[in-house]
Design an enzyme around this catalytic site. Structure first.
Site, PDB file in Angstrom:
ATOM      1  N   SER A   1       0.801  -1.226   0.000  1.00 18.49           N
ATOM      2  CA  SER A   1       0.000   0.000   0.000  1.00 18.49           C
ATOM      3  C   SER A   1       0.835   1.279   0.000  1.00 18.49           C
ATOM      4  O   SER A   1       0.492   2.238  -0.713  1.00 18.49           O
ATOM      5  CB  SER A   1      -0.972  -0.011   1.183  1.00 18.49           C
ATOM      6  OG  SER A   1      -1.943  -1.011   1.014  1.00 18.49           O
TER       7      SER A   1
ATOM      8  N   ASP B   1     -13.173  -3.124  -0.945  1.00 15.16           N
ATOM      9  CA  ASP B   1     -12.732  -4.414  -1.478  1.00 15.16           C
ATOM     10  C   ASP B   1     -13.630  -4.904  -2.613  1.00 15.16           C
ATOM     11  O   ASP B   1     -13.145  -5.372  -3.642  1.00 15.16           O
ATOM     12  CB  ASP B   1     -12.697  -5.469  -0.369  1.00 15.16           C
ATOM     13  CG  ASP B   1     -11.520  -5.291   0.573  1.00 15.16           C
ATOM     14  OD1 ASP B   1     -10.493  -4.733   0.148  1.00 15.16           O
ATOM     15  OD2 ASP B   1     -11.627  -5.709   1.738  1.00 15.16           O
TER      16      ASP B   1
ATOM     17  N   GLY C   1      -4.863 -11.597  -7.467  1.00 15.69           N
ATOM     18  CA  GLY C   1      -5.613 -10.450  -6.970  1.00 15.69           C
ATOM     19  C   GLY C   1      -4.853  -9.136  -6.898  1.00 15.69           C
ATOM     20  O   GLY C   1      -5.317  -8.222  -6.208  1.00 15.69           O
TER      21      GLY C   1
ATOM     22  N   GLY D   1     -14.723 -20.304   0.002  1.00 19.23           N
ATOM     23  CA  GLY D   1     -14.496 -19.666   1.282  1.00 19.23           C
ATOM     24  C   GLY D   1     -15.702 -18.871   1.729  1.00 19.23           C
ATOM     25  O   GLY D   1     -16.471 -18.366   0.902  1.00 19.23           O
ATOM     26  N   ALA D   2     -15.857 -18.744   3.041  1.00 19.61           N
ATOM     27  CA  ALA D   2     -17.016 -18.028   3.597  1.00 19.61           C
ATOM     28  C   ALA D   2     -16.585 -17.064   4.691  1.00 19.61           C
ATOM     29  O   ALA D   2     -17.340 -16.792   5.617  1.00 19.61           O
ATOM     30  CB  ALA D   2     -18.041 -19.020   4.131  1.00 19.61           C
TER      31      ALA D   2
ATOM     32  N   GLY E   1     -14.293 -13.259   5.681  1.00 14.12           N
ATOM     33  CA  GLY E   1     -14.467 -11.837   5.420  1.00 14.12           C
ATOM     34  C   GLY E   1     -14.258 -11.443   3.973  1.00 14.12           C
ATOM     35  O   GLY E   1     -14.943 -10.556   3.461  1.00 14.12           O
ATOM     36  N   ALA E   2     -13.314 -12.081   3.299  1.00 12.20           N
ATOM     37  CA  ALA E   2     -13.055 -11.743   1.895  1.00 12.20           C
ATOM     38  C   ALA E   2     -14.264 -12.067   1.030  1.00 12.20           C
ATOM     39  O   ALA E   2     -14.649 -11.289   0.146  1.00 12.20           O
ATOM     40  CB  ALA E   2     -11.821 -12.486   1.395  1.00 12.20           C
TER      41      ALA E   2
ATOM     42  N   LYS F   1     -10.348  -5.570  10.259  1.00 12.81           N
ATOM     43  CA  LYS F   1     -11.446  -5.006   9.473  1.00 12.81           C
ATOM     44  C   LYS F   1     -12.781  -5.009  10.212  1.00 12.81           C
ATOM     45  O   LYS F   1     -13.584  -4.083  10.060  1.00 12.81           O
ATOM     46  CB  LYS F   1     -11.574  -5.735   8.132  1.00 12.81           C
ATOM     47  CG  LYS F   1     -10.406  -5.475   7.188  1.00 12.81           C
ATOM     48  CD  LYS F   1     -10.623  -6.141   5.841  1.00 12.81           C
ATOM     49  CE  LYS F   1      -9.451  -5.894   4.919  1.00 12.81           C
ATOM     50  NZ  LYS F   1      -9.656  -6.480   3.575  1.00 12.81           N
TER      51      LYS F   1
ATOM     52  N   THR G   1      -6.145  -3.522   7.257  1.00 10.68           N
ATOM     53  CA  THR G   1      -6.009  -4.887   6.761  1.00 10.68           C
ATOM     54  C   THR G   1      -6.122  -5.856   7.925  1.00 10.68           C
ATOM     55  O   THR G   1      -6.441  -5.460   9.054  1.00 10.68           O
ATOM     56  CB  THR G   1      -4.687  -5.045   5.979  1.00 10.68           C
ATOM     57  OG1 THR G   1      -4.654  -6.333   5.355  1.00 10.68           O
ATOM     58  CG2 THR G   1      -3.473  -4.860   6.872  1.00 10.68           C
TER      59      THR G   1
ATOM     60  N   MET H   1      -7.978 -14.124  -4.993  1.00  8.60           N
ATOM     61  CA  MET H   1      -7.894 -12.819  -4.336  1.00  8.60           C
ATOM     62  C   MET H   1      -6.498 -12.539  -3.775  1.00  8.60           C
ATOM     63  O   MET H   1      -6.148 -11.380  -3.550  1.00  8.60           O
ATOM     64  CB  MET H   1      -8.933 -12.715  -3.223  1.00  8.60           C
ATOM     65  CG  MET H   1     -10.358 -12.524  -3.704  1.00  8.60           C
ATOM     66  SD  MET H   1     -11.437 -12.124  -2.307  1.00  8.60           S
ATOM     67  CE  MET H   1     -13.012 -11.930  -3.138  1.00  8.60           C
TER      68      MET H   1
END
Length: 278
Positions: free
Chosen positions: A22, A108, A246, A133-134, A136-137, A71, A67, A221
């Site tokens: 970043s 995001d 990603g 996947g389940a 936060g992303a 979050k 990050t 990602m």
């Protein structure tokens, strides 16, 4: 939006955060746009996120990117937030206001969609999409993905109950199928998005190649600058023609945050090329 005073301070906060791209990305955005600002990576203690943000606000920082693992805590800390952040249940962009209030956003999802649609020219309308996947992303991606009107959206996860709960949370935005990895059928998904952290240990989610459409797209990602991620390597080995990591999502979500703070949108393509060649 009015431009901020010159010399404003920004940072990405996380733990760990030393590896973050970043600072390099936002420094390049500032160079492009002629904005004089500083941007750094700051590691906060995992048990002192709120205190750390308060201290940075006291020191005059105007905005923070957030990050892992903060979050959700950032979401809880905000006095106000955008609807997309509210829905996502997580915040990755904080605007630290002069009156001491904190405004949150989640960039995001828009970063993912801009990379898929604008950069990679992938048509999502009427397509079958699978999210692996389940966590936060995945949560941050569901609303914007459903907004692109896919024919079908499936969440697959090792823990079926977690996948079902995530699907239930987003029923107002569209129909979502929730399955365990072992329940995946030979669907031939047009787009498969890896939203797991399996790549951190150089692993891939336990899915069969039968779910792939060889003419479709696999998207991870996660990213690596000088090598393919484990999921990209796996999908290429299965004969998928388009496999992407990603990095574009990272740059696009950063550009959205920069735009929120500075009122202008930088050239993301130039930054992605710079990062790939570094």
């Amino acid at each position: 939006m009015a431009r901020q005073n010159r010399g404003d301070h920004y940072a990405v906060v996380g733990n760990p955060v030393a590896h973050s791209l970043s600072p390099k990305i936002h420094s390049e955005f500032a160079r492009q746009t002629g904005e004089a600002l500083s941007y750094e990576a700051i590691e906060l203690p995992t048990d002192a996120f709120a205190n750390g943000v308060a201290e940075l606000q006291r020191r005059g920082f105007r905005g923070l990117n957030v990050t892992v693992p903060f979050k959700r805590e950032a979401w809880e800390l905000c006095h106000s937030m955008t609807p997309r952040a509210e829905v996502a249940g997580a915040v990755n962009t904080l605007t630290l206001q002069a009156d001491g209030k904190i405004h949150g956003d989640n960039t995001d999802g828009v970063g993912l969609i801009r990379d898929l649609v604008n950069n990679l020219k992938i048509n999502l309308c009427g397509r079958k999409v699978l999210i692996l996947g389940a966590g936060g992303a995945a949560r941050g991606a569901l609303e914007p993905l459903l907004g692109m009107s896919p024919a079908k959206l499936t969440i697959a996860n090792r823990n079926l109950d977690r996948a079902r709960q995530l699907a239930q949370d987003f029923t107002s935005f569209g129909k979502i199928e929730a399955v365990a990895y072992t329940q995946l059928q030979c669907e031939g998904y047009h787009l498969i998005i890896n939203a797991t952290a399996a790549g951190l240990s150089n692993q891939v989610p336990p899915i069969s190649a039968a779910v792939l459409d060889p003419a479709g797209v696999c998207y991870d990602m996660m990213y690596r600058l000088n090598a393919a991620t484990a999921f990209v390597e796996w999908s290429v080995a299965q004969g998928v023609k388009q496999s992407h990591d990603g990095l574009g999502m990272l740059v696009e979500q950063a550009a959205e945050a920069f735009s929120l703070w500075r009122g202008m949108h930088p050239d993301t393509g130039q930054v992605m090329s710079m990062l790939r060649s570094s």
